[in-house]
Design a protein around this motif. Structure first.
Motif, PDB file in Angstrom:
ATOM      1  N   ARG A  72       0.921  -1.303  -0.161  1.00 50.01           N
ATOM      2  CA  ARG A  72       0.018   0.119  -0.008  1.00 50.01           C
ATOM      3  C   ARG A  72       0.880   1.343   0.012  1.00 50.01           C
ATOM      4  NH1 ARG A  72      -4.800  -2.707   0.677  1.00 50.01           N
ATOM      5  NH2 ARG A  72      -4.692  -4.338   2.066  1.00 50.01           N
ATOM      6  N   GLU A  73       1.872   1.122  -0.475  1.00 51.82           N
ATOM      7  CA  GLU A  73       2.944   2.290  -0.577  1.00 51.82           C
ATOM      8  C   GLU A  73       3.959   1.934  -2.002  1.00 51.82           C
ATOM      9  OE1 GLU A  73       4.584   2.914   3.322  1.00 51.82           O
ATOM     10  OE2 GLU A  73       5.635   1.229   3.262  1.00 51.82           O
ATOM     11  N   VAL A  74       4.676   3.070  -2.288  1.00 54.18           N
ATOM     12  CA  VAL A  74       5.625   2.979  -3.422  1.00 54.18           C
ATOM     13  C   VAL A  74       6.873   3.466  -2.889  1.00 54.18           C
ATOM     14  CG1 VAL A  74       6.083   3.830  -5.825  1.00 54.18           C
ATOM     15  CG2 VAL A  74       3.783   3.141  -5.061  1.00 54.18           C
ATOM     16  N   VAL A  75       7.975   2.687  -3.185  1.00 57.03           N
ATOM     17  CA  VAL A  75       9.358   3.196  -2.406  1.00 57.03           C
ATOM     18  C   VAL A  75       9.697   4.483  -3.671  1.00 57.03           C
ATOM     19  CG1 VAL A  75      11.633   2.355  -2.396  1.00 57.03           C
ATOM     20  CG2 VAL A  75       9.800   1.080  -1.498  1.00 57.03           C
ATOM     21  N   ARG A  76      10.240   5.317  -2.952  1.00 56.21           N
ATOM     22  CA  ARG A  76      10.932   6.528  -3.861  1.00 56.21           C
ATOM     23  C   ARG A  76      12.542   6.395  -3.827  1.00 56.21           C
ATOM     24  NH1 ARG A  76       6.950   6.863  -7.179  1.00 56.21           N
ATOM     25  NH2 ARG A  76       5.215   8.018  -6.223  1.00 56.21           N
ATOM     26  N   SER A  77      13.028   6.066  -2.630  1.00 61.72           N
ATOM     27  CA  SER A  77      14.354   6.015  -2.797  1.00 61.72           C
ATOM     28  C   SER A  77      14.948   5.395  -1.412  1.00 61.72           C
ATOM     29  CB  SER A  77      15.191   7.362  -2.547  1.00 61.72           C
ATOM     30  OG  SER A  77      14.481   7.972  -1.336  1.00 61.72           O
ATOM     31  N   VAL A  78      16.293   4.887  -1.580  1.00 59.09           N
ATOM     32  CA  VAL A  78      16.702   4.088  -0.449  1.00 59.09           C
ATOM     33  C   VAL A  78      18.428   5.010   0.095  1.00 59.09           C
ATOM     34  CG1 VAL A  78      17.825   1.872   0.546  1.00 59.09           C
ATOM     35  CG2 VAL A  78      15.588   1.930  -0.839  1.00 59.09           C
ATOM     36  N   THR A  79      18.464   5.052   1.180  1.00 63.09           N
ATOM     37  CA  THR A  79      19.912   5.790   1.429  1.00 63.09           C
ATOM     38  C   THR A  79      20.333   5.344   2.560  1.00 63.09           C
ATOM     39  OG1 THR A  79      18.880   7.177   2.831  1.00 63.09           O
ATOM     40  CG2 THR A  79      19.074   7.878   0.579  1.00 63.09           C
ATOM     41  N   CYS A  80      21.946   5.239   2.766  1.00 61.10           N
ATOM     42  CA  CYS A  80      22.484   4.681   3.844  1.00 61.10           C
ATOM     43  C   CYS A  80      23.568   6.174   4.292  1.00 61.10           C
ATOM     44  CB  CYS A  80      23.678   3.758   3.397  1.00 61.10           C
ATOM     45  SG  CYS A  80      24.788   3.199   4.402  1.00 61.10           S
ATOM     46  N   ASN A  81      23.160   6.718   5.258  1.00 64.61           N
ATOM     47  CA  ASN A  81      23.960   7.582   5.800  1.00 64.61           C
ATOM     48  C   ASN A  81      23.679   8.916   4.936  1.00 64.61           C
ATOM     49  OD1 ASN A  81      24.727   6.176   8.131  1.00 64.61           O
ATOM     50  ND2 ASN A  81      26.536   5.539   7.078  1.00 64.61           N
ATOM     51  N   GLY A  82      22.428   9.065   4.232  1.00 68.04           N
ATOM     52  CA  GLY A  82      22.296  10.087   3.271  1.00 68.04           C
ATOM     53  C   GLY A  82      22.744   9.817   1.999  1.00 68.04           C
ATOM     54  N   ARG A  83      23.456   8.761   1.653  1.00 68.38           N
ATOM     55  CA  ARG A  83      24.063   8.423   0.278  1.00 68.38           C
ATOM     56  C   ARG A  83      22.888   7.561  -0.563  1.00 68.38           C
ATOM     57  NH1 ARG A  83      28.281   7.386   3.504  1.00 68.38           N
ATOM     58  NH2 ARG A  83      28.199   5.247   3.176  1.00 68.38           N
ATOM     59  N   PRO A  84      22.574   7.746  -1.613  1.00 69.13           N
ATOM     60  CA  PRO A  84      21.649   7.120  -2.368  1.00 69.13           C
ATOM     61  C   PRO A  84      22.484   5.436  -2.313  1.00 69.13           C
ATOM     62  CG  PRO A  84      22.276   8.994  -3.474  1.00 69.13           C
ATOM     63  CD  PRO A  84      22.969   8.900  -2.382  1.00 69.13           C
ATOM     64  N   VAL A  85      21.232   4.332  -2.325  1.00 69.71           N
ATOM     65  CA  VAL A  85      21.679   3.292  -2.679  1.00 69.71           C
ATOM     66  C   VAL A  85      20.682   2.523  -3.668  1.00 69.71           C
ATOM     67  CG1 VAL A  85      21.411   0.888  -1.743  1.00 69.71           C
ATOM     68  CG2 VAL A  85      21.966   2.580  -0.204  1.00 69.71           C
ATOM     69  N   THR A  86      21.413   1.963  -4.842  1.00 68.25           N
ATOM     70  CA  THR A  86      20.489   1.578  -6.141  1.00 68.25           C
ATOM     71  C   THR A  86      19.600   0.605  -5.714  1.00 68.25           C
ATOM     72  OG1 THR A  86      22.309   2.232  -7.460  1.00 68.25           O
ATOM     73  CG2 THR A  86      20.647   0.740  -8.342  1.00 68.25           C
TER      74      THR A  86
END
Length: 142
Positions: A72-86
């Motif tokens: 019931r939600e859509v992932v927009r981004s994943v980060t580790c310590n503010g750095r983007p994770v693919t």
């Protein structure tokens, strides 16, 4: 069957069995090992009635691989310590009601990643615990 992560030495795959169980498997690209497992019961990963992230797989093959569902939600981004994770979107399961996502980290990592999700028109932040949990590793996400 969908590839969750593919490296030079191994690959990890996920799928939903005919009876609705979440399954995963890994194999060395040059042979040498294979593994496969399915959750015992389809109810183990029942669809949430509220927006939620559902951790489905954390494993280490060529990298630390994580697969999770979004109900019931859509992932927009994943980060580790503010750095983007693919993060990769995989084919959905549960008759298309659960979106699946995967990401991998090059080495065992402690802590948790931050996941930004969309719930309708609102944005929310959630977290996914990593394999290292609270253990001390050289690499850590907060």
């Amino acid at each position: 069957m969908s590839p969750a992560a593919v490296g030079r030495s191994a690959a990890t795959f996920v799928w939903e069995s005919a009876d609705g169980r979440f399954c995963s498997g890994s194999a060395a690209t040059a042979g040498g090992f294979t593994s496969m497992s399915c959750l015992p019961d389809s109810g183990d990963t029942a669809l949430s009635v509220h927006p939620a992230l559902v951790a489905l797989l954390s494993t280490y093959t060529f990298a630390e691989v994580h697969v999770f569902g979004a109900d019931r939600e859509v992932v927009r981004s994943v980060t580790c310590n503010g750095r983007p994770v693919t993060v990769r979107r995989l084919p959905p399961v549960l008759d298309g009601r659960r979106a699946l996502y995967a990401f991998d980290l090059s080495e065992p990592t402690a802590g948790r990643v931050t996941v930004t999700v969309a719930r309708g028109r609102a944005t929310a932040v959630e977290h996914i615990e990593l394999m290292g949990g609270s253990l001390q590793h050289e690499v850590s996400c907060r």
